[in-house]
Design a protein around this motif. Structure first.
Motif, PDB file in Angstrom:
ATOM      1  N   ASP A  56       3.759 -10.742  90.339  1.00 13.70           N
ATOM      2  CA  ASP A  56       3.802  -9.330  90.735  1.00 13.70           C
ATOM      3  C   ASP A  56       5.056  -8.617  90.244  1.00 13.70           C
ATOM      4  O   ASP A  56       5.230  -7.428  90.535  1.00 13.70           O
ATOM      5  CB  ASP A  56       3.737  -9.221  92.261  1.00 13.70           C
ATOM      6  CG  ASP A  56       2.423  -9.747  92.824  1.00 13.70           C
ATOM      7  OD1 ASP A  56       1.387  -9.553  92.158  1.00 13.70           O
ATOM      8  OD2 ASP A  56       2.450 -10.369  93.898  1.00 13.70           O
ATOM      9  N   ARG A  57       5.922  -9.323  89.547  1.00 15.64           N
ATOM     10  CA  ARG A  57       7.167  -8.692  89.092  1.00 15.64           C
ATOM     11  C   ARG A  57       7.310  -8.864  87.580  1.00 15.64           C
ATOM     12  O   ARG A  57       7.974  -9.773  87.093  1.00 15.64           O
ATOM     13  CB  ARG A  57       8.370  -9.294  89.815  1.00 15.64           C
ATOM     14  CG  ARG A  57       8.352  -9.179  91.332  1.00 15.64           C
ATOM     15  CD  ARG A  57       8.044  -7.752  91.839  1.00 15.64           C
ATOM     16  NE  ARG A  57       8.955  -6.748  91.379  1.00 15.64           N
ATOM     17  CZ  ARG A  57       9.912  -6.201  92.130  1.00 15.64           C
ATOM     18  NH1 ARG A  57      10.066  -6.584  93.380  1.00 15.64           N
ATOM     19  NH2 ARG A  57      10.689  -5.268  91.633  1.00 15.64           N
ATOM     20  N   PRO A  58       6.678  -7.996  86.791  1.00 14.40           N
ATOM     21  CA  PRO A  58       6.742  -8.099  85.325  1.00 14.40           C
ATOM     22  C   PRO A  58       8.137  -7.865  84.759  1.00 14.40           C
ATOM     23  O   PRO A  58       8.366  -8.109  83.573  1.00 14.40           O
ATOM     24  CB  PRO A  58       5.756  -7.016  84.860  1.00 14.40           C
ATOM     25  CG  PRO A  58       5.705  -6.031  85.992  1.00 14.40           C
ATOM     26  CD  PRO A  58       5.856  -6.857  87.238  1.00 14.40           C
ATOM     27  N   GLU A  59       9.069  -7.421  85.610  1.00 14.26           N
ATOM     28  CA  GLU A  59      10.437  -7.235  85.124  1.00 14.26           C
ATOM     29  C   GLU A  59      11.083  -8.550  84.708  1.00 14.26           C
ATOM     30  O   GLU A  59      12.050  -8.558  83.933  1.00 14.26           O
ATOM     31  CB  GLU A  59      11.315  -6.593  86.212  1.00 14.26           C
ATOM     32  CG  GLU A  59      10.818  -5.238  86.703  1.00 14.26           C
ATOM     33  CD  GLU A  59       9.977  -5.356  87.962  1.00 14.26           C
ATOM     34  OE1 GLU A  59      10.087  -4.458  88.815  1.00 14.26           O
ATOM     35  OE2 GLU A  59       9.223  -6.346  88.104  1.00 14.26           O
ATOM     36  N   ILE A  60      10.572  -9.655  85.240  1.00 19.36           N
ATOM     37  CA  ILE A  60      11.124 -10.973  84.924  1.00 19.36           C
ATOM     38  C   ILE A  60      10.143 -11.723  84.028  1.00 19.36           C
ATOM     39  O   ILE A  60       8.985 -11.925  84.385  1.00 19.36           O
ATOM     40  CB  ILE A  60      11.402 -11.789  86.199  1.00 19.36           C
ATOM     41  CG1 ILE A  60      12.476 -11.105  87.050  1.00 19.36           C
ATOM     42  CG2 ILE A  60      11.863 -13.206  85.831  1.00 19.36           C
ATOM     43  CD1 ILE A  60      12.830 -11.849  88.318  1.00 19.36           C
ATOM     44  N   ARG A  61      10.652 -12.147  82.890  1.00 16.69           N
ATOM     45  CA  ARG A  61       9.844 -12.952  81.966  1.00 16.69           C
ATOM     46  C   ARG A  61      10.009 -14.421  82.328  1.00 16.69           C
ATOM     47  O   ARG A  61      11.137 -14.904  82.511  1.00 16.69           O
ATOM     48  CB  ARG A  61      10.317 -12.708  80.532  1.00 16.69           C
ATOM     49  CG  ARG A  61       9.577 -13.508  79.478  1.00 16.69           C
ATOM     50  CD  ARG A  61      10.056 -13.126  78.091  1.00 16.69           C
ATOM     51  NE  ARG A  61       9.331 -13.832  77.050  1.00 16.69           N
ATOM     52  CZ  ARG A  61       9.506 -13.609  75.746  1.00 16.69           C
ATOM     53  NH1 ARG A  61      10.376 -12.691  75.348  1.00 16.69           N
ATOM     54  NH2 ARG A  61       8.810 -14.296  74.857  1.00 16.69           N
ATOM     55  N   VAL A  62       8.913 -15.131  82.447  1.00 21.93           N
ATOM     56  CA  VAL A  62       8.945 -16.561  82.747  1.00 21.93           C
ATOM     57  C   VAL A  62       8.665 -17.332  81.457  1.00 21.93           C
ATOM     58  O   VAL A  62       7.631 -17.122  80.821  1.00 21.93           O
ATOM     59  CB  VAL A  62       7.922 -16.936  83.831  1.00 21.93           C
ATOM     60  CG1 VAL A  62       7.944 -18.443  84.085  1.00 21.93           C
ATOM     61  CG2 VAL A  62       8.218 -16.174  85.125  1.00 21.93           C
ATOM     62  N   VAL A  63       9.596 -18.201  81.076  1.00 21.85           N
ATOM     63  CA  VAL A  63       9.463 -19.011  79.870  1.00 21.85           C
ATOM     64  C   VAL A  63       9.260 -20.453  80.294  1.00 21.85           C
ATOM     65  O   VAL A  63      10.152 -21.067  80.904  1.00 21.85           O
ATOM     66  CB  VAL A  63      10.710 -18.879  78.973  1.00 21.85           C
ATOM     67  CG1 VAL A  63      10.608 -19.828  77.771  1.00 21.85           C
ATOM     68  CG2 VAL A  63      10.886 -17.435  78.511  1.00 21.85           C
ATOM     69  N   ASN A  64       8.079 -20.977  79.999  1.00 22.43           N
ATOM     70  CA  ASN A  64       7.770 -22.365  80.345  1.00 22.43           C
ATOM     71  C   ASN A  64       8.216 -23.282  79.216  1.00 22.43           C
ATOM     72  O   ASN A  64       7.647 -23.269  78.121  1.00 22.43           O
ATOM     73  CB  ASN A  64       6.270 -22.530  80.595  1.00 22.43           C
ATOM     74  CG  ASN A  64       5.821 -21.815  81.851  1.00 22.43           C
ATOM     75  OD1 ASN A  64       6.433 -21.958  82.906  1.00 22.43           O
ATOM     76  ND2 ASN A  64       4.769 -21.028  81.749  1.00 22.43           N
ATOM     77  N   THR A  65       9.252 -24.069  79.483  1.00 23.44           N
ATOM     78  CA  THR A  65       9.751 -25.021  78.505  1.00 23.44           C
ATOM     79  C   THR A  65       8.923 -26.300  78.563  1.00 23.44           C
ATOM     80  O   THR A  65       8.020 -26.440  79.383  1.00 23.44           O
ATOM     81  CB  THR A  65      11.230 -25.325  78.765  1.00 23.44           C
ATOM     82  OG1 THR A  65      11.369 -25.821  80.111  1.00 23.44           O
ATOM     83  CG2 THR A  65      12.088 -24.080  78.611  1.00 23.44           C
ATOM     84  N   ARG A  66       9.275 -27.247  77.686  1.00 27.01           N
ATOM     85  CA  ARG A  66       8.518 -28.491  77.639  1.00 27.01           C
ATOM     86  C   ARG A  66       9.140 -29.586  78.485  1.00 27.01           C
ATOM     87  O   ARG A  66       8.566 -30.660  78.663  1.00 27.01           O
ATOM     88  CB  ARG A  66       8.370 -28.955  76.182  1.00 27.01           C
ATOM     89  CG  ARG A  66       7.549 -28.004  75.311  1.00 27.01           C
ATOM     90  CD  ARG A  66       6.189 -27.740  75.952  1.00 27.01           C
ATOM     91  NE  ARG A  66       5.365 -26.804  75.187  1.00 27.01           N
ATOM     92  CZ  ARG A  66       5.330 -25.493  75.372  1.00 27.01           C
ATOM     93  NH1 ARG A  66       6.107 -24.933  76.295  1.00 27.01           N
ATOM     94  NH2 ARG A  66       4.536 -24.724  74.659  1.00 27.01           N
TER      95      ARG A  66
END
Length: 573
Positions: A56-66
């Motif tokens: 719900d907060r597009p201001e924060i980008r989530v980067v899924n690492t390996r």
């Protein structure tokens, strides 16, 4: 994106919620209010409430690492390159344990990162729950306390917002460093009784005692041959700018530690380059002629930055040591005057109190004489020269641990204070590629390039997929000699022989291509220049397999002095 940081923060920008909100949502709102724009991590059940709230907060980008370790290194690289808070989120048990090396690296390097770790529900503590990290299981918080400034478990959902705010302030205040919160799943899913409006006071740094500045001014005025010896603490705030102002005012030469490379422009007439691992002859020559005063700012005087605690850094007169952490004073060298202050405040205060000196030029011979190559492959120092010519002057380089670090520190010429990202506090292998991911997200308009040995590359090579999925235009130079070069060279120096430590079989271009990257093989002069890397990066990550001559070595102090066959005259025996 960069966000304004309001003085008041509330859940979803409302001072009073008409209906209760989950603790997870309140925590994410605080992160948004604090300007967090990216979080690195991996999903898992116990951390899923936070992941759900982030939808719900597009201001924060989530980067899924390996891997969780890469998530922590990416958060550390983000913090290093931006000066802002880096954030990682992982699940409990193995998730936290995998993140520990990156977290410890941030601790040793004084980088402000926040680790948010999921935890099993409190009702399942001590019942044999899968991955139980509570005090009844792995006792994760107790482990974290050894390598953080602050670590705690949220035990009441209504206390969670205050605990997060406290953790963030702790990470960013004074001697910066990592903090961690473990979040039991039932705590983050619980509804808060109320979401109050909370004032967030600014972080206040202590003032410098006027008598300390007076004493430092007196010493510097009476100095005939002085030196400014600066560490990476000068990067904070306007420290680098104030350093140039002071150096030009007093016309003292400047030497940096390897980790601080670039905080003083290396093309400046007063620059003597780097002292320590990968250091320059110009710095050693000046010190060998004797100095009566050294002003050391923002350095902990660790092993790599002092060339093994060299006697050359003991002046004949005064050592003034300035740092935000008073625990550094006297740890390696006795200081005449220890001043607790940020580099920005100290250097700025000194520049206004000292007279303008006559202009002078330092410099001199920078390069060591290398051993001649006896094998096929591209000489690494020539490869670095081609790399620097192919990329913009303000390129951010992230450099890993190994023999390539020594060459990069020695041969790259950096002029911007944020252009050299290394994590030498712990010296962990495999950190430079995820750090580059963090640095690129911190500076999307800058070119970010990684200098990584083939051994370090193997540890986190799958983060290429993270860069591909995130559409990051990284350029990754894999310095490939087919072995763990520093280990073999060190063992041969100390023992006169070595076991072999090959890194193959590993086909770097095939591996990189399988993960979605573009590839280049640089095995002779001109290949890097002809590749047009700046054009290639527009289409995504580029991996350059730099096949070097492994027999070319750069002179450096043997680390294990007591067992070495030869002793460097610059080393304290």
């Amino acid at each position: 994106m960069e966000l304004d940081k309001p003085a008041l923060s509330t859940a979803h920008d409302a001072s009073v919620e008409s209906s209760p909100v989950r603790a997870a949502d309140a925590l994410v709102d605080i992160l948004v209010a604090q300007g967090v724009d990216v979080i690195f991590g991996l999903p898992g059940g116990p951390i899923s409430p936070l992941i759900d709230a982030l939808l719900d907060r597009p201001e924060i980008r989530v980067v899924n690492t390996r891997s969780e370790g890469a998530a922590m290194f990416a958060a550390a690289g983000y913090a290093h390159a931006s000066g802002k808070l880096g954030v990682a989120m992982v699940t409990t048990g193995p998730g936290v344990l995998n993140a520990m090396t990156g977290l410890t690296s941030a601790y040793c390097d004084g980088l402000p990162v926040l680790l948010l770790a999921g935890e099993v529900a409190r009702r399942n503590f001590g019942r044999g729950a899968l991955q139980d990290g509570s005090a009844y299981g792995l006792h994760i918080v107790e482990m974290l306390r050894n390598v953080t400034k602050y670590a705690a478990e949220v035990n009441d959902p209504n206390r969670a917002p205050a605990m997060l705010r406290s953790a963030i302030r702790t990470a960013m205040s004074g001697p910066q460093g990592p903090v961690a919160l473990t979040l039991p799943m039932d705590m983050t899913l619980a509804k808060l009784d109320a979401v109050p409006m909370v004032a967030m006071p600014p972080i206040v740094e202590s003032t410098i005692a006027p008598e300390a500045i007076d004493a430092a001014v007196r010493v510097m005025r009476e100095t005939n041959r002085g030196l400014l010896f600066v560490g990476s603490g000068v990067r904070r705030g306007a420290g680098a700018q104030r350093l140039v102002e002071l150096a030009e005012r007093v016309q003292w030469p400047v030497v940096t530690t390897p980790k601080a490379k670039g905080v003083f422009p290396e093309d400046h007439p007063l620059s003597l380059g780097v002292f320590g691992m990968g250091g320059h002859i110009s710095a050693y020559d000046y010190l060998e002629k004797g100095v009566d005063t050294i002003v050391a700012v923002g350095t902990s005087f660790n092993e790599l930055s002092t060339d093994g605690w060299s006697a050359l850094l003991q002046p004949t007169g005064a050592l003034i040591h300035v740092d935000v952490d008073e625990r550094q004073f006297g740890r390696a060298y006795p200081c005449t005057l220890g001043i607790v202050a940020s580099a920005e405040k100290f250097l700025g205060a000194m520049a206004t109190r000292l007279p303008q000196a006559q202009e002078r030029t330092m410099g001199g011979v920078r390069r060591h004489v290398l051993t001649l190559g006896t094998s096929a492959g591209l000489p690494l120092h020539h490869a670095l020269g081609e790399i620097q010519k192919a990329l913009p002057q303000d390129t951010i380089f992230t450099v890993d641990s190994g023999e390539h670090f020594v060459f990069a520190t020695h041969f790259l010429k950096t002029t911007a204070p944020d252009s050299y990202v290394v994590m030498t506090g712990l010296g962990s292998m495999g950190q430079s590629l995820p750090a580059a991911i963090g640095a690129q997200l911190a500076h999307p308009d800058r070119v970010v390039a990684t200098i990584v040995g083939d051994g370090c590359f193997a540890m986190n090579a799958f983060e290429i997929a993270t860069a591909v999925n995130s559409k990051l235009p990284l350029i990754i130079f894999v310095i490939n000699d087919g072995r763990l070069g520093m280990v073999e060279i060190g063992a041969t120096t100390v023992y006169g022989r070595t076991a072999e430590f090959p890194t193959g079989p590993m086909d770097v271009p095939q591996l990189a291509a399988a993960l979605g990257a573009q590839t280049v093989v640089a095995d002779e002069f001109g290949r890097i220049r002809d590749a047009d890397l700046m054009e290639m990066r527009k289409r995504g990550p580029v991996v350059v397999d730099v096949r070097i001559d492994p027999t070319i070595k750069i002179p450096k102090r043997e680390r294990f002095v007591g067992f070495a066959h030869k002793r460097d005259r610059r080393v304290v025996n």
